[in-house]
Motif scaffolding. Structure first.
Motif, PDB file in Angstrom:
ATOM      1  N   ASP A 134      25.392 -56.792  84.003  1.00  0.00           N
ATOM      2  CA  ASP A 134      24.916 -55.776  84.906  1.00  0.00           C
ATOM      3  C   ASP A 134      23.927 -54.713  84.028  1.00  0.00           C
ATOM      4  O   ASP A 134      23.960 -54.899  82.758  1.00  0.00           O
ATOM      5  CB  ASP A 134      26.068 -55.033  85.421  1.00  0.00           C
ATOM      6  N   GLY A 175      21.505 -58.592  90.981  1.00  0.00           N
ATOM      7  CA  GLY A 175      22.316 -57.142  91.096  1.00  0.00           C
ATOM      8  C   GLY A 175      23.649 -57.246  90.970  1.00  0.00           C
ATOM      9  O   GLY A 175      24.342 -58.183  91.463  1.00  0.00           O
ATOM     10  N   TRP A 176      24.338 -56.280  90.499  1.00  0.00           N
ATOM     11  CA  TRP A 176      25.912 -55.954  90.679  1.00  0.00           C
ATOM     12  C   TRP A 176      26.497 -56.308  92.169  1.00  0.00           C
ATOM     13  O   TRP A 176      27.620 -57.171  91.999  1.00  0.00           O
ATOM     14  CB  TRP A 176      26.103 -54.652  90.316  1.00  0.00           C
ATOM     15  N   HIS A 231      28.751 -49.637  96.239  1.00  0.00           N
ATOM     16  CA  HIS A 231      29.081 -51.133  95.949  1.00  0.00           C
ATOM     17  C   HIS A 231      29.703 -51.871  97.315  1.00  0.00           C
ATOM     18  O   HIS A 231      29.334 -52.934  97.434  1.00  0.00           O
ATOM     19  CB  HIS A 231      30.091 -51.481  94.700  1.00  0.00           C
ATOM     20  N   ASP A 261      21.761 -50.305  90.111  1.00  0.00           N
ATOM     21  CA  ASP A 261      23.009 -50.651  90.992  1.00  0.00           C
ATOM     22  C   ASP A 261      23.936 -49.567  91.644  1.00  0.00           C
ATOM     23  O   ASP A 261      24.802 -49.752  92.491  1.00  0.00           O
ATOM     24  CB  ASP A 261      23.920 -51.519  90.028  1.00  0.00           C
TER      25      ASP A 261
END
Ligand code: AMP
Ligand code: ZN
Length: 462
Positions: free
Chosen positions: A72, A205-206, A235, A172
């Protein structure tokens, strides 16, 4: 008995039933392994352990996945700063993480997938999103188009303002005010690690990491998804968008989020310089069980303020529990069965179950345990229990401990301690006090304290 859990999505406590009878599938966001996890992180991992153990107590088989974020923004930054590979950064912290979980008596999850080992699954998911028109390519990157997913924002109760909806972010992590399209695949940058893909070389991407790994191991619809409250936006919001846009199915049935470990009113975080690792506290002489007790002592949805006074108190509580347990194990008396005992045990067991069933009410669970100790201790000290009674109490205590995880069992692993204690007893018998003192010192150096009592020598971890 019905288990009720607070679903962040609905902002309500809901009765819990898994999709598949008797099996619960949980995804827990794991650590980003660019440093030692701090005890704030472990507060969240211990809440997840409590959840897992409670589900098992209620008779469910648990399949838990905890990912390791091993690529990440933060890890890449660390690797570039030190001019080393990702693996060089992550390997020691992955090892340390598993050691810490063992030290804190966290039950292992069934799967610990690493992001770098699931790139094909991520690429597949991104491919589907592009095909469905929910993502678009820009240069060598791919972005999720939040305007194509109308429920976007339902979890965190936030909506993109009109002018924001057509901007995009590569980072992120961002704030709710910056709500926008987000990166699924990030075009390769000079010097950064990369993977080949149909969209050109780059890295994930995370957020896509967790969607891909969750669905790979647990299927399109999970029963439970957990994490710290800071994971809710962006997230988890992004995980819902990616997963549901791709499958057309509900991604998660119950979202559970734990509140933060705080220090003087601020969230404990590596970046704030106010964090302690587990190792910091062990080096100060605190026991792992006291740390476990402290980090689970407040309800998971309330912030918990970390103080050393709190840790000292936790140490005392844990010692009382251990002493009670050892007193039971060493009980010598043997009277008639106590007529009141079965009723008391049932009552305390029900209190424990009722408390945990109410959205993991840990204070209620602890008070059931301490009440049990208060009930039994006088009889134990006056020798007013039969051996059968004592075995029943030990059974109940061990069943409490399946959830609380605080007892030190003197199992085979402690054989070397018992062997030294036995040697010391022999030395004392032949009045060889220099040898017996030598053994005591040796044990102290290994963190084991001896107490000579009328019933013999007891030991405990320092
Ligand atoms: P990270 O390694 O930053 O991805 O975090 C791992 C987990 O720890 C995530 O579920 C975070 O939400 C959680 N977390 C981070 N800081 C804290 C804190 N101060 N208290 C409780 N949980 C936290
Ligand atoms: Zn995650």
């Amino acid at each position: 008995m019905d288990l009720r859990l607070y679903n962040t999505y609905s902002r309500q406590k809901e009765g819990f039933t898994p999709l598949r009878e008797s099996e619960v599938r949980i995804y827990t966001c794991g650590p980003t392994v660019y440093d030692f996890a701090h005890i704030g992180n472990y507060r969240t991992f211990l809440f997840e352990d409590l959840l897992r153990r409670t589900l098992q107590l209620f008779g469910y088989r648990v399949v838990q996945v905890m990912n390791l974020t091993d690529v990440d923004d933060k890890i890449i930054h660390a690797a570039l700063t030190r001019s080393v590979s990702l693996e060089t950064i992550t390997a020691p912290f992955i090892k340390a993480f598993f050691e810490d979980l063992g030290t804190l008596n966290v039950e292992p999850a069934e799967y610990y997938p690493r992001a770098t080992e699931h790139i094909p699954q991520m690429l597949c998911l991104i491919g589907i999103l592009l095909e469905k028109g929910c993502a678009y390519r820009l240069g060598g990157s791919v972005y999720f188009d939040i305007s194509k997913f109308p429920p976007y924002g339902n979890l965190s109760r936030t909506k993109a303002s009109q002018n924001r909806a057509f901007s995009r972010l590569e980072s992120d992590e961002y704030e709710k005010e910056e709500i926008t399209d987000f990166a699924l695949w990030k075009e390769r940058k000079e010097g950064e690690p990369f993977w080949e893909s149909p969209f050109g070389p780059g890295r994930p991407g995370w957020h896509i990491e967790c969607s891909a790994m969750a669905m790979h191991y647990l299927g399109e619809t999970l029963d439970l998804h957990t994490g710290g409250i800071d994971n809710m936006f962006p997230h988890h919001e992004n995980e819902i968008a990616q997963s549901e846009a791709a499958t057309g199915q509900m991604f998660v049935r119950y979202w559970l989020h734990s509140s933060h470990l705080m220090v003087e009113g601020e969230r404990m975080a590596k970046s704030k310089g106010n964090s302690y690792t587990l190792r910091d506290l062990l080096a100060k002489g605190f026991s792992s069980k006291a740390i476990r007790f402290l980090l689970t002592s407040a309800h998971y949805r309330t912030p918990l303020n970390f103080t050393f006074d709190g840790l000292v108190q936790a140490e005392k509580h844990v010692k009382r529990i251990q002493d009670f347990f050892h007193r039971l194990l060493e009980y010598q008396g043997n009277t008639e069965n106590h007529p009141e005992l079965p009723g008391i045990l049932r009552r305390r067991e029900n209190e424990l179950l009722d408390s945990l069933a109410d959205d993991l009410n840990i204070s209620g669970a602890h008070s059931a345990l301490f009440s049990l100790m208060r009930d039994i201790n006088p009889w134990l000290l006056s020798g007013n229990l039969s051996l059968h009674d004592v075995r029943s109490v030990i059974g109940v205590l061990r069943s409490f401990d399946q959830v609380l995880g605080l007892l030190e069992e003197k199992g085979e692993a402690d054989g070397w301690i018992l062997a030294l204690i036995e040697e010391r007893n022999q030395a004392r018998k032949r009045q060889d006090f220099s040898r017996s003192d030598q053994i005591r010192d040796e044990l102290i150096q290994k963190g084991i304290v001896l107490e000579d009592t009328a019933q013999g020598t007891r030991w405990r971890k320092k």
